[in-house]
Every structure is written in structure tokens, then in C-alpha cells.
Design a protein around this motif. Structure first.
Motif, PDB file in Angstrom:
ATOM      1  N   ALA A   1       0.828  -1.208   0.000  1.00  0.00           N
ATOM      2  CA  ALA A   1       0.000   0.000   0.000  1.00  0.00           C
ATOM      3  C   ALA A   1       0.862   1.258   0.000  1.00  0.00           C
ATOM      4  O   ALA A   1       0.582   2.230  -0.711  1.00  0.00           O
ATOM      5  N   VAL A   2       1.938   1.253   0.787  1.00  0.00           N
ATOM      6  CA  VAL A   2       2.839   2.408   0.844  1.00  0.00           C
ATOM      7  C   VAL A   2       3.510   2.615  -0.507  1.00  0.00           C
ATOM      8  O   VAL A   2       3.618   3.743  -1.004  1.00  0.00           O
TER       9      VAL A   2
ATOM     10  N   CYS B   1      -0.166   5.105  -0.861  1.00  0.00           N
ATOM     11  CA  CYS B   1      -1.230   5.292   0.123  1.00  0.00           C
ATOM     12  C   CYS B   1      -0.705   5.954   1.396  1.00  0.00           C
ATOM     13  O   CYS B   1       0.429   5.707   1.827  1.00  0.00           O
ATOM     14  N   GLU B   2      -1.549   6.740   2.010  1.00  0.00           N
ATOM     15  CA  GLU B   2      -1.294   7.308   3.326  1.00  0.00           C
ATOM     16  C   GLU B   2      -1.950   6.397   4.363  1.00  0.00           C
ATOM     17  O   GLU B   2      -3.169   6.186   4.324  1.00  0.00           O
ATOM     18  N   ILE B   3      -1.157   5.826   5.266  1.00  0.00           N
ATOM     19  CA  ILE B   3      -1.679   4.872   6.249  1.00  0.00           C
ATOM     20  C   ILE B   3      -2.245   5.623   7.449  1.00  0.00           C
ATOM     21  O   ILE B   3      -1.556   6.432   8.077  1.00  0.00           O
ATOM     22  N   ILE B   4      -3.509   5.340   7.778  1.00  0.00           N
ATOM     23  CA  ILE B   4      -4.210   6.033   8.860  1.00  0.00           C
ATOM     24  C   ILE B   4      -4.903   5.002   9.740  1.00  0.00           C
ATOM     25  O   ILE B   4      -5.504   4.037   9.230  1.00  0.00           O
ATOM     26  N   LYS B   5      -4.863   5.200  11.049  1.00  0.00           N
ATOM     27  CA  LYS B   5      -5.596   4.310  11.949  1.00  0.00           C
ATOM     28  C   LYS B   5      -7.074   4.682  11.935  1.00  0.00           C
ATOM     29  O   LYS B   5      -7.429   5.859  12.051  1.00  0.00           O
ATOM     30  N   PRO B   6      -7.968   3.698  11.803  1.00  0.00           N
ATOM     31  CA  PRO B   6      -9.399   4.001  11.831  1.00  0.00           C
ATOM     32  C   PRO B   6      -9.860   4.366  13.240  1.00  0.00           C
ATOM     33  O   PRO B   6      -9.201   4.051  14.230  1.00  0.00           O
ATOM     34  N   ARG B   7     -11.000   4.995  13.304  1.00  0.00           N
ATOM     35  CA  ARG B   7     -11.624   5.258  14.596  1.00  0.00           C
ATOM     36  C   ARG B   7     -12.325   4.000  15.109  1.00  0.00           C
ATOM     37  O   ARG B   7     -12.590   3.064  14.354  1.00  0.00           O
ATOM     38  N   GLU B   8     -12.640   4.001  16.376  1.00  0.00           N
ATOM     39  CA  GLU B   8     -13.401   2.913  16.989  1.00  0.00           C
ATOM     40  C   GLU B   8     -14.887   3.254  16.850  1.00  0.00           C
ATOM     41  O   GLU B   8     -15.369   4.224  17.422  1.00  0.00           O
ATOM     42  N   PHE B   9     -15.632   2.454  16.083  1.00  0.00           N
ATOM     43  CA  PHE B   9     -17.022   2.767  15.757  1.00  0.00           C
ATOM     44  C   PHE B   9     -18.033   2.045  16.636  1.00  0.00           C
ATOM     45  O   PHE B   9     -19.242   2.225  16.466  1.00  0.00           O
ATOM     46  N   GLY B  10     -17.578   1.222  17.563  1.00  0.00           N
ATOM     47  CA  GLY B  10     -18.510   0.496  18.414  1.00  0.00           C
ATOM     48  C   GLY B  10     -19.211  -0.627  17.669  1.00  0.00           C
ATOM     49  O   GLY B  10     -18.836  -1.020  16.561  1.00  0.00           O
TER      50      GLY B  10
ATOM     51  N   GLY C   1     -17.082  12.118   0.642  1.00  0.00           N
ATOM     52  CA  GLY C   1     -16.684  12.686  -0.644  1.00  0.00           C
ATOM     53  C   GLY C   1     -15.458  12.109  -1.300  1.00  0.00           C
ATOM     54  O   GLY C   1     -15.111  12.502  -2.425  1.00  0.00           O
ATOM     55  N   ALA C   2     -14.748  11.171  -0.647  1.00  0.00           N
ATOM     56  CA  ALA C   2     -13.573  10.561  -1.276  1.00  0.00           C
ATOM     57  C   ALA C   2     -14.009   9.702  -2.461  1.00  0.00           C
ATOM     58  O   ALA C   2     -15.103   9.115  -2.458  1.00  0.00           O
ATOM     59  N   SER C   3     -13.153   9.597  -3.458  1.00  0.00           N
ATOM     60  CA  SER C   3     -13.470   8.763  -4.617  1.00  0.00           C
ATOM     61  C   SER C   3     -13.080   7.302  -4.392  1.00  0.00           C
ATOM     62  O   SER C   3     -13.644   6.401  -5.030  1.00  0.00           O
ATOM     63  N   ALA C   4     -12.129   7.046  -3.504  1.00  0.00           N
ATOM     64  CA  ALA C   4     -11.702   5.679  -3.228  1.00  0.00           C
ATOM     65  C   ALA C   4     -10.954   5.648  -1.901  1.00  0.00           C
ATOM     66  O   ALA C   4     -10.354   6.650  -1.478  1.00  0.00           O
ATOM     67  N   ALA C   5     -10.989   4.509  -1.234  1.00  0.00           N
ATOM     68  CA  ALA C   5     -10.232   4.294   0.000  1.00  0.00           C
ATOM     69  C   ALA C   5      -9.953   2.803   0.125  1.00  0.00           C
ATOM     70  O   ALA C   5     -10.728   1.966  -0.363  1.00  0.00           O
ATOM     71  N   TYR C   6      -8.840   2.475   0.772  1.00  0.00           N
ATOM     72  CA  TYR C   6      -8.428   1.079   0.956  1.00  0.00           C
ATOM     73  C   TYR C   6      -8.447   0.740   2.441  1.00  0.00           C
ATOM     74  O   TYR C   6      -7.914   1.499   3.261  1.00  0.00           O
TER      75      TYR C   6
END
Length: 342
Positions: A40-41, A45-54, A144-149
Motif C-alpha cells: 500500500a505504501v 497510500c497514506e496509512i491512517i488508523k481508523p476510529r473505533e465505531f462500536g 466525498g472521497a473517490s476511493a479508499a483502501y
């Protein structure tokens, strides 16, 4: 493109599963994360930690009975005299209607389709973070993003609403699609994993707000065996909203791309607002499961063609097992996707 990954996914580390009745080292290893992250790098890609959504996005797809089972089964299993170190069922009901078993052994058989989804101490936590990675990717599209991994591990497409199977516990692709329906009227899921996405099909089989399309090795002699055949078209309101495109063993780039064109025609006829790509890299010619023969360059062509559909897309990682080219294959797909999106 943003890529979502939580380090907590590494903690799920079962040591074995049963294959053809024999104990084998589990191929769904934490090391997959390192290989995929590197790919991915390299793809930018910019690596980001997701939030905790419960639990809310998970419970929108999975039953409360099943969620409660996953949360507590490991600790209950440890109280059984002589039990295995990890939860692996030894009984599966022929029919799942009727009474629900009270015992941990009975519930493991009820909620686990096979012996390839062992549950260890950290499975539930890792599976939640895997699902939240998918939710974050879907959320970015709604914003609004066009794509995400989403680098999801453990994977998810063999998990039904209340059944684990094939290394999968929570169905990340289905969770992403359901979350996208908060802002979309129709969503399509395109599964390009080596194996049929039987759990995803099962979750949406009676619905017409999510179209499911799967390209995979013919299950007549390949896992998951009982699902993924071309005559499975959906039922009830979902009749005609499921398309399976099984391929002969060892099919290579051209055959896969021909099936992809058929899948894309169906997606375009459905006219969805968003797309979920269930990205398996185990269709690779050098993958340990050896079912299909897609090349590294072939993944670039697959990515480029899917991008040309022109829909906002959440790319959800499914299979793809340890081999030297795993990271290369992801970089190739994402690079091709980026070319097709331009």
C-alpha cells in the motif's frame, strides 16, 4: 488514496487449523499485514488508523446472538476439561432451525461453518478493528472521497450474519456496504477473491439494495464447495441481484478479465451509487492455495478496469496469503486502479 489499518489486528494469531482432517499451520498470519502495508505504501497510500465505531455498524449486519458468541466463546472454551487451546468445532448441525444449544461445544458448531476459523484470545478484538477499518473506508466515501483502501485482517467474506468460516469472523465487505447505504440508495459488491464470497452472498441473498458479484475458482472442487455456483441468482426480493462467475482451476489473466467484463456489465445495469471491492489477492499464480493463475501484472489490469466503472469505491482486503509477491500484487492492483481512475 487513504489506507486504513489498525495495529490491533495483529493480535489475532491462531496457530493451527484442520485441513483434510489434519492439523496444519494457520496460513492467515499477522505477517500478512506487513506485506500488504508495504504494498500500500509503495502504491502511494497514506496509512491512517481508523476510529473505533462500536458495535452499531457490526450489528447492522450480524445477529446479536452471534456477536455475543464471538465476544465470550474463547473464555468459555477454556473452562472445558481437555479442550483445544483455540476454539475449533467438532460438530456441525445438518439443520440450524429450532433450539439453540446452551453448551460452548454446541454453539461453536452452530456458529462456525468449518475448522478453518479458529478463535483465540484476541480474535474478537482484532476482528472488530478489521471491521472498523472497513467502516472508516466507507465513511470516507460518504464524506466525498473517490476511493479508499481498508487493510482488513482477519478477512471477512466467508462470514455470514451468524456464522464464521474460512478465516473470517465479521464480514467487512458487507459491513462497508451496509454503512454506505446511509448515503446511497444502492450499492454493488464486486468480489475478486480466489474463493467465492459465500458469507457476503448469504447476507444479501434476499435483498435488492445490494448487488453481489463474485469471480472465483469453480466451487465444484474448491472451497467453499456448497456456494458460488452460476445458478445462484438470489431469492425473493433479491432474485436477479446475485451473480456468480466461477472459473476453471488455473484460469489466468485473460479468463479472469473476461469474467470481470461480465461482472461489470451487471454492475452498470444495476446503476449503483457506490462500489465495494472485496479484494482477494489469492487468485495469484504463486499463492499457496494455488487455485487460479492471475499474474502480478494481471492485478494492475484488473484494478485499472474496475476503476473505469467510475464509482466511489471502498477497497476491502480479503484473501492473499504469504508469498514473496503479496505486497507486489497489492501495489500492482492499487497502481492500476489509480491509472484507471485518472
Amino acid at each position: 488514496m487513504k489506507a486504513y489499518l489498525a495495529d490491533e489486528q495483529r493480535k489475532h494469531d491462531p496457530k493451527m487449523f484442520l485441513s483434510s482432517g489434519a492439523p496444519q499451520p494457520n496460513p492467515e498470519k499477522p505477517e500478512r499485514i506487513e506485506r500488504l502495508r508495504d504494498g500500500a505504501v509503495r502504491a502511494g497510500c497514506e496509512i491512517i488508523k481508523p476510529r473505533e465505531f462500536g458495535l452499531e455498524p457490526i450489528a447492522a449486519v450480524h445477529t446479536p446472538e452471534y456477536i455475543e458468541f464471538l465476544q465470550g466463546i474463547f473464555s468459555r472454551w477454556q473452562r472445558i476439561d481437555g479442550a483445544s487451546e483455540e476454539v475449533i468445532p467438532n460438530i456441525h448441525p445438518l439443520a440450524r432451525q429450532g433450539r439453540y444449544p446452551a453448551s460452548a461445544v454446541g454453539q461453536a458448531g452452530y456458529h462456525m461453518a468449518d475448522t478453518a476459523c479458529p478463535i483465540s484470545a484476541d480474535t474478537w478484538d482484532s476482528a472488530c478493528w478489521s471491521a472498523w477499518s472497513a467502516v472508516e473506508a466507507a465513511t470516507s466515501l460518504l464524506d466525498g472521497a473517490s476511493a479508499a483502501y481498508a487493510l482488513c485482517r482477519p478477512p471477512g467474506h466467508h462470514a455470514f450474519a451468524d456464522v464464521a468460516g474460512g478465516f473470517c469472523f465479521l464480514n467487512n465487505s458487507a459491513i462497508a456496504a451496509q454503512h454506505l447505504l446511509e448515503g446511497a440508495s444502492r450499492v454493488a459488491i464486486l468480489d475478486v477473491d480466489l474463493h467465492h464470497g459465500n458469507g457476503t452472498q448469504g447476507i444479501f441473498y434476499g435483498r435488492n439494495d445490494v448487488l453481489t458479484v463474485s469471480i472465483h475458482a469453480d466451487p465444484v472442487r474448491f472451497y467453499p464447495f456448497f456456494w458460488g455456483h452460476a445458478d445462484e441468482r438470489g431469492e425473493g426480493a433479491g432474485l436477479g441481484y446475485n451473480l456468480n462467475l466461477p472459473l476453471p482451476r488455473k484460469s489466468a489473466d485473460e479468463a479472469f478479465l473476461e469474467a470481470l467484463e461480465a461482472g461489470i456489465r451487471r454492475i452498470e445495469a444495476y446503476a449503483p451509487d457506490a462500489l465495494v471491492i472485496a479484494l482477494g489477492l489469492d487468485a495469484f499464480e504463486g499463492d499457496p492455495f494455488g487455485g487460479l493463475s492471475v499474474s502480478t501484472e494481471g492485478f494492475a489490469r484488473i484494478g485499472e478496469r474496475i476503476a473505469r466503472i467510475g464509482l466511489p469505491a471502498a477497497i476491502i482486503q480479503e484473501g492473499g496469503y504469504l508469498c514473496d509477491a503479496l505486497g507486489d500484487n497489492l501495489a500492482s492492483f492499487l497502481g492500476g486502479y489509480g491509472m484507471g481512475a485518472r
